[in-house]
Design an enzyme around this catalytic site. Structure first.
Site, PDB file in Angstrom:
ATOM      1  N   SER A 153     -64.815 -80.204 -15.699  1.00 10.38           N
ATOM      2  CA  SER A 153     -65.847 -79.823 -14.732  1.00 10.38           C
ATOM      3  C   SER A 153     -66.006 -78.309 -14.708  1.00 10.38           C
ATOM      4  CB  SER A 153     -65.459 -80.306 -13.338  1.00 10.38           C
ATOM      5  OG  SER A 153     -64.326 -79.571 -12.890  1.00 10.38           O
ATOM      6  N   LYS A 154     -67.069 -77.861 -14.032  1.00  7.06           N
ATOM      7  CA  LYS A 154     -67.299 -76.429 -13.900  1.00  7.06           C
ATOM      8  C   LYS A 154     -66.125 -75.795 -13.155  1.00  7.06           C
ATOM      9  CE  LYS A 154     -70.492 -72.999 -12.131  1.00  7.06           C
ATOM     10  NZ  LYS A 154     -69.410 -72.277 -11.476  1.00  7.06           N
ATOM     11  N   ARG A 155     -65.586 -76.563 -12.200  1.00 15.86           N
ATOM     12  CA  ARG A 155     -64.458 -76.039 -11.427  1.00 15.86           C
ATOM     13  C   ARG A 155     -63.243 -75.752 -12.326  1.00 15.86           C
ATOM     14  NH1 ARG A 155     -62.740 -79.823  -7.551  1.00 15.86           N
ATOM     15  NH2 ARG A 155     -64.860 -80.607  -7.615  1.00 15.86           N
TER      16      ARG A 155
END
Ligand code: GLU
Length: 500
Positions: A259-261
């Site tokens: 994910s972007k996280r």
């Protein structure tokens, strides 16, 4: 003619998973001398994110994934943006209604919330399907005249797919072979929402058919939609295309989808090009300092093994080597170190001219104005130490400004006897001889005076760079030139004097 498509939704920036899907579509298409089209699936207005279509298109362009048809390119199966195809979907859904394969449903939100609650109280989950549709408000349970009244009075409604009672839906995937799904647990999916806009499932199937897509290559997260898609093809009596669902890209720990996280947390890029201008750290591979072909090499390893992973291959190599049999079913872990290794290998293989054409860093611009005739020599010195194009900043900043301080802990390591005197001698020598013979003259002096060579050289480097790392000392001296070297040696002498 084989036809492939990449069909992103503008619901956010195009991440590495989307880029990998686009790449595999492209490789598969080109391997078969087929076409690959870009279709923007923008039917979900609630999830629309401003700027994402632009980000998608520019990311793909940067990677050199070029489409044969698409929104800005045109083509005979357009328009290629779903929001421009609404009338077409209406026409097709009416056909399904007429043939009894879809129906109107008038249940309000409150009705559905109530139904959901009732099921929850019984400990089960509500879904709209063959077991309960006749007790809900739709054109199957209401009389014909009631239904036409409701429609005439513009009572909000959706259109749902009528799922047949067959127990098994046999689907096929190029990687997984036959897959059976049980139709009794499937919802009568909404095809057209109450605002008249189609859902992803409906628009996607209609477009794949009308655009004559022969193989759908997409991420594994869409595998669960496959039975619904097969049922829509069946309702139209259309032959479904081939399907290939690519394995998930997992986060570096191998737990869950990347994910972007994860990118923010571990400090690596997850997009092709930066998303959002006000960033504390780059989140695009381009800005982080990668060549497009490095990312192509890396992406093709994410779930595929078309070529050996020890060398850098060209786009054409991958097209030639593409083979569905070499795609894995299991998810693959994102490995930023591997991606960087590929880029460093790439930088080592190119010439300085190409390296310079890639980099447009501020460091390069400043060096060009400070050393207009030496820019090639400078980058030649550091090419083999660069992992990312952006590494020039940390490796070469000493050429832009002289050391502002001399860390004492480094000085302790290289203590040189009579340091002030020896550095002064170095200044005298460099002043006297042409820079090209400085090395020989200095060596001669070292021998004559019987000085410890190692610490002397380290001290000179420390004086010029402020550190013990960097390119060859005499290459540095050549680039800095006499005047600047003397200035830095004098600064160092001041530092040494300040110590005593
Ligand atoms: N629009 C879908 C997405 O954003 C595409 C799914 C598909 O390729 O069928 O991923």
């Amino acid at each position: 003619m084989e036809r492939f498509r990449f069909a992103p939704s503008p619901t956010g920036p195009l991440h590495i998973g989307g880029l990998r899907t686009a790449l595999f579509n492209y490789l598969f298409a080109k391997k078969n001398k087929g076409k690959v089209i870009l279709r923007i699936e923008d039917t979900d207005k609630n999830r629309y994110v401003e700027g994402s279509e632009k980000h998608i298109i520019e990311s793909l362009k940067w990677l050199n994934i070029n489409f044969d048809e698409g929104p800005k390119i045109g083509g005979k199966y357009g328009p290629y943006r779903q929001s421009e195809r609404t009338d077409l979907y209406k026409k097709y859904v009416e056909k399904l209604i007429k043939e009894g394969r879809a129906y109107y449903a008038f249940d309000t939100n409150e009705d559905l919330i109530n139904e959901r609650r009732k099921e929850e109280e019984k400990g089960s989950v509500f879904f709209y399907g063959q077991h309960n549709r006749l007790s809900l408000k739709n054109s199957l349970s209401l009389t014909e005249s009631k239904v036409s009244n409701l429609i005439k009075n513009k009572v909000p409604h959706v259109i749902r797919l009528l799922i047949s009672t067959d127990k098994n839906i046999l689907c096929n995937d190029l990687l997984r072979g036959n897959i059976n799904f049980d139709s009794t647990v499937l919802e009568d999916k909404i095809l057209i929402k109450s605002d008249g806009i189609p859902t992803y499932h409906f628009a996607n199937v209609v477009d794949d058919h009308l655009m004559r897509i022969s193989t759908v290559v997409r991420g594994e997260e869409w595998l669960s939609s496959l039975p619904i898609h097969f049922l829509i093809y069946d309702a139209f009596n259309w032959t479904p295309p081939n399907f290939l669902h690519l394995p998930l890209i997992l986060n570096p720990k191998g737990k869950g989808k990347l994910s972007k996280r994860d990118g923010d947390r571990y400090g690596f890029p997850v997009f092709g090009i930066n998303w959002n201008k006000n960033l504390s750290q780059n989140n695009g591979f381009k800005e982080a300092g990668f060549a497009p072909i490095s990312l192509i090499n890396y992406l093709s390893q994410l779930g595929g093994s078309f070529k050996n992973h020890e060398e850098i291959h060209s786009f054409n190599d991958f097209i030639e080597a593409f083979d569905v049999k070499k795609i894995s079913k299991g998810g693959s872990k994102f490995d930023y170190e591997k991606a960087k290794w590929i880029n460093s290998k790439y930088i080592q293989n190119i010439n300085v001219k190409d390296l310079l054409s890639f980099s447009n860093s501020q460091t390069k611009q400043k060096l060009e104005s400070l050393y207009p005739h030496k820019i090639n020599d400078i980058y030649k010195l550091v090419k083999d130490r660069m992992v990312l194009f952006s590494d020039d900043e940390k490796i070469l900043s000493f050429l832009i400004s002289s050391p502002t301080n001399y860390p004492i802990e480094i000085y302790e390591k290289i203590r040189l006897e009579n340091a002030v005197e020896e550095i002064t001698s170095a200044i005298n020598i460099i002043n006297k001889v042409p820079i090209s013979s400085f090395k020989d003259s200095l060596m001669h002096y070292v021998k004559e005076r019987n000085i410890k060579l190692g610490n002397f050289m380290k001290s000179l480097r420390f004086a010029l760079v402020g550190d013990l790392t960097g390119p060859d000392l005499f290459d540095i001296i050549n680039i800095l030139d006499k005047k600047e070297c003397i200035k830095r040696f004098n600064n160092y002498i001041e530092f040494l004097k300040g110590l005593s």
